[in-house]
Design a protein around this motif. Sequence first.
Motif, mmCIF file in Angstrom:
data_model
loop_
_atom_site.group_PDB
_atom_site.id
_atom_site.type_symbol
_atom_site.label_atom_id
_atom_site.label_comp_id
_atom_site.label_asym_id
_atom_site.label_seq_id
_atom_site.Cartn_x
_atom_site.Cartn_y
_atom_site.Cartn_z
ATOM 1 N N LEU A 287 0.771 -1.198 0.048
ATOM 2 C CA LEU A 287 -0.171 -0.089 0.058
ATOM 3 C C LEU A 287 0.864 1.342 -0.141
ATOM 4 O O LEU A 287 2.010 1.286 0.690
ATOM 5 N N THR A 288 0.049 2.357 -0.695
ATOM 6 C CA THR A 288 0.964 3.706 -0.457
ATOM 7 C C THR A 288 0.111 4.238 0.780
ATOM 8 O O THR A 288 -1.202 4.258 0.518
ATOM 9 N N VAL A 289 0.569 4.581 1.788
ATOM 10 C CA VAL A 289 0.020 5.214 3.128
ATOM 11 C C VAL A 289 0.439 6.655 3.083
ATOM 12 O O VAL A 289 1.411 6.894 3.062
ATOM 13 N N VAL A 290 -0.498 7.356 3.376
ATOM 14 C CA VAL A 290 -0.579 8.911 3.792
ATOM 15 C C VAL A 290 -1.150 8.771 5.292
ATOM 16 O O VAL A 290 -2.326 8.660 5.335
ATOM 17 N N PHE A 291 -0.501 9.012 6.242
ATOM 18 C CA PHE A 291 -0.653 8.829 7.696
ATOM 19 C C PHE A 291 -0.554 10.021 8.568
ATOM 20 O O PHE A 291 0.342 10.535 8.895
ATOM 21 N N ILE A 292 -1.688 10.471 9.156
ATOM 22 C CA ILE A 292 -1.637 11.861 9.875
ATOM 23 C C ILE A 292 -1.502 11.621 11.212
ATOM 24 O O ILE A 292 -2.296 10.659 11.661
ATOM 25 N N THR A 293 -0.572 12.141 12.027
ATOM 26 C CA THR A 293 -0.523 11.787 13.424
ATOM 27 C C THR A 293 -0.235 13.029 14.282
ATOM 28 O O THR A 293 0.498 14.028 13.628
ATOM 29 N N HIS A 294 -0.653 13.115 15.758
ATOM 30 C CA HIS A 294 -0.119 14.225 16.438
ATOM 31 C C HIS A 294 1.132 13.904 17.114
ATOM 32 O O HIS A 294 1.814 14.616 17.901
ATOM 33 N N ASP A 295 1.530 12.513 17.111
ATOM 34 C CA ASP A 295 2.538 12.048 18.026
ATOM 35 C C ASP A 295 3.802 11.794 17.108
ATOM 36 O O ASP A 295 3.959 11.155 16.291
ATOM 37 N N ILE A 296 4.815 12.458 17.435
ATOM 38 C CA ILE A 296 6.098 12.504 16.812
ATOM 39 C C ILE A 296 6.686 11.221 16.822
ATOM 40 O O ILE A 296 7.271 10.886 15.807
#
Length: 235
Positions: free
Chosen positions: A184-193
């Motif tokens: 998969l190509t994944v674009v993953f948003i997170t608040h956690d560095i």
Amino acid sequence: MEDVSYSYGKKEVLHHFNLHVKEGEFLTVIGCSGCGKTTMLKLINALLLPSLGTVYVQGRDITKTDHIALRRSIGYAIQNKGLFPHMTVEDNIAYVLTISGQKNKKQNQKRVLELLNLVGLEESLLKRRPSELSGGQQQRVGIARALAAKPKIMLMDEPFGALDEITRKMMQKELLALHKKLGLTVVFITHDIREAMKLGDRVLVMDQGRAIQLDKPEVILEHPANAFVQELISD
Ligand SMILES: Nc1ncnc2c1ncn2[C@@H]1O[C@H](COP(=O)(O)OP(=O)(O)OP(=O)(O)O)[C@@H](O)[C@H]1O
């Protein structure tokens, strides 16, 4: 994305934004609340259209594609939302198969089981509604549903944000395995560095609607682009 700007009314929240996501990569996106991460993600699956500039998905300008077909070909998983509360786990997942044109009930039941298995859920949960599942199980159903139409691209908006640390770590591991297994190509948003650094082949740091740095985690750690990135990685 080429030179993309996006405004809600008069408020511009993305400014001349450029991003090239490589096929098969796991890209994590991090930045302060309100910096435009979700807006950027919604521009990829045409939930929003750019005010300026062009978004290409698999080489095609999204303004020239069928948006419904585009959205169905991209998995989209979001935190705490997205599951139909009145439907069972089975129906939540089968719904995506049906709207993708797969109407054979027997085959769909089989595929739902495969998908549950893929995300590590037991068959006994099939008849439960989302409110009868734990947070981690709900996220897994959300991921199974996003994978139902066999997308090559997965957009994930803080999918593990509401999970406890242990479940989160387990889900991170499983997602990395799925990414590898399915290519998969994944674009993953997170608040956690830490999550961004652990999961991303590359990490995109955003600030106030701009891309500040896009690099491999180790490069960001060694060469933060500015004081904002330095501060972000300092703890
Ligand atoms: N539908 C909308 N109408 C008007 N303004 C909006 C709308 N959606 C988002 N915004 C504003 O656009 C800016 C960017 O929002 P966006 O949701 O993309 O940020 P984000 O980085 O994903 O934030 P968070 O991490 O808090 O989810 C914010 O200032 C937000 O208030």
